[in-house]
Scaffold this motif. Structure first.
Motif, mmCIF file in Angstrom:
data_model
loop_
_atom_site.group_PDB
_atom_site.id
_atom_site.type_symbol
_atom_site.label_atom_id
_atom_site.label_comp_id
_atom_site.label_asym_id
_atom_site.label_seq_id
_atom_site.Cartn_x
_atom_site.Cartn_y
_atom_site.Cartn_z
ATOM 1 N N PRO A 1 -62.412 -19.001 -31.645
ATOM 2 C CA PRO A 1 -63.626 -18.176 -30.971
ATOM 3 C C PRO A 1 -64.976 -19.367 -31.358
ATOM 4 C CG PRO A 1 -62.779 -17.336 -32.958
ATOM 5 C CD PRO A 1 -62.025 -18.150 -32.709
ATOM 6 N N SER A 2 -66.070 -18.726 -30.637
ATOM 7 C CA SER A 2 -67.186 -19.596 -30.754
ATOM 8 C C SER A 2 -67.565 -19.281 -32.394
ATOM 9 C CB SER A 2 -68.112 -19.206 -30.121
ATOM 10 O OG SER A 2 -68.460 -18.087 -29.888
ATOM 11 N N HIS A 3 -68.279 -20.427 -32.887
ATOM 12 C CA HIS A 3 -68.644 -20.285 -34.258
ATOM 13 C C HIS A 3 -69.747 -21.017 -34.792
ATOM 14 C CE1 HIS A 3 -65.477 -23.052 -34.538
ATOM 15 N NE2 HIS A 3 -66.239 -23.572 -35.330
ATOM 16 N N ASN A 4 -70.546 -20.829 -35.880
ATOM 17 C CA ASN A 4 -71.628 -21.817 -36.189
ATOM 18 C C ASN A 4 -71.292 -22.583 -37.486
ATOM 19 O OD1 ASN A 4 -73.408 -20.589 -34.331
ATOM 20 N ND2 ASN A 4 -73.787 -18.968 -35.761
ATOM 21 N N LYS B 1 -62.975 -22.508 -27.885
ATOM 22 C CA LYS B 1 -62.106 -23.443 -27.193
ATOM 23 C C LYS B 1 -60.500 -23.159 -27.403
ATOM 24 C CE LYS B 1 -62.040 -26.596 -31.185
ATOM 25 N NZ LYS B 1 -62.184 -27.980 -31.838
ATOM 26 N N THR B 2 -59.770 -23.719 -26.414
ATOM 27 C CA THR B 2 -58.288 -23.374 -26.720
ATOM 28 C C THR B 2 -57.632 -24.482 -27.314
ATOM 29 O OG1 THR B 2 -58.461 -22.573 -24.609
ATOM 30 C CG2 THR B 2 -56.153 -22.822 -25.299
ATOM 31 N N ALA B 3 -56.852 -24.275 -28.207
ATOM 32 C CA ALA B 3 -56.126 -25.252 -28.981
ATOM 33 C C ALA B 3 -54.510 -25.244 -29.103
ATOM 34 C CB ALA B 3 -56.812 -25.334 -30.487
#
Length: 93
Positions: free
Chosen positions: A72-75, A58-60
């Protein structure tokens, strides 16, 4: 309630030494962490599930610097309580 409180309570209820209970609790937590690191969920019937949630990229915004950053995508580890556990807590109010 802290880990020390949990260990003391279990030792009191079972009559097992605190050092033994502490090692069991530590081993339990290490096994849960290891399983989740390996990408597996942990299911404890009647208690809940330790699950891995995937967060999309996502963009923040950093408002102090007025810049845009990409996360970035993460768990993320999460806990989902069992329905019976939730119902018991709701009834305790």
């Amino acid at each position: 309630m802290t880990k020390a409180d949990i260990v003391a309570q279990i030792a009191k209820q079972t009559g097992v030494e605190k050092t033994v209970v502490l090692s069991v609790v530590e081993a339990f937590m290490e096994n849960v962490k290891g399983s989740m690191i390996a990408g597996n969920d942990v299911f404890l019937r009647g208690f809940g599930s330790f699950i891995i949630k995937h967060r999309a990229e996502k963009t923040a915004r950093n408002i102090s610097k007025n810049t845009t950053i990409v996360i970035p995508s993460h768990n993320v580890p999460a806990f989902k309580p069992a329905k019976t556990f939730v119902a018991t807590v709701k009834d305790a109010e």
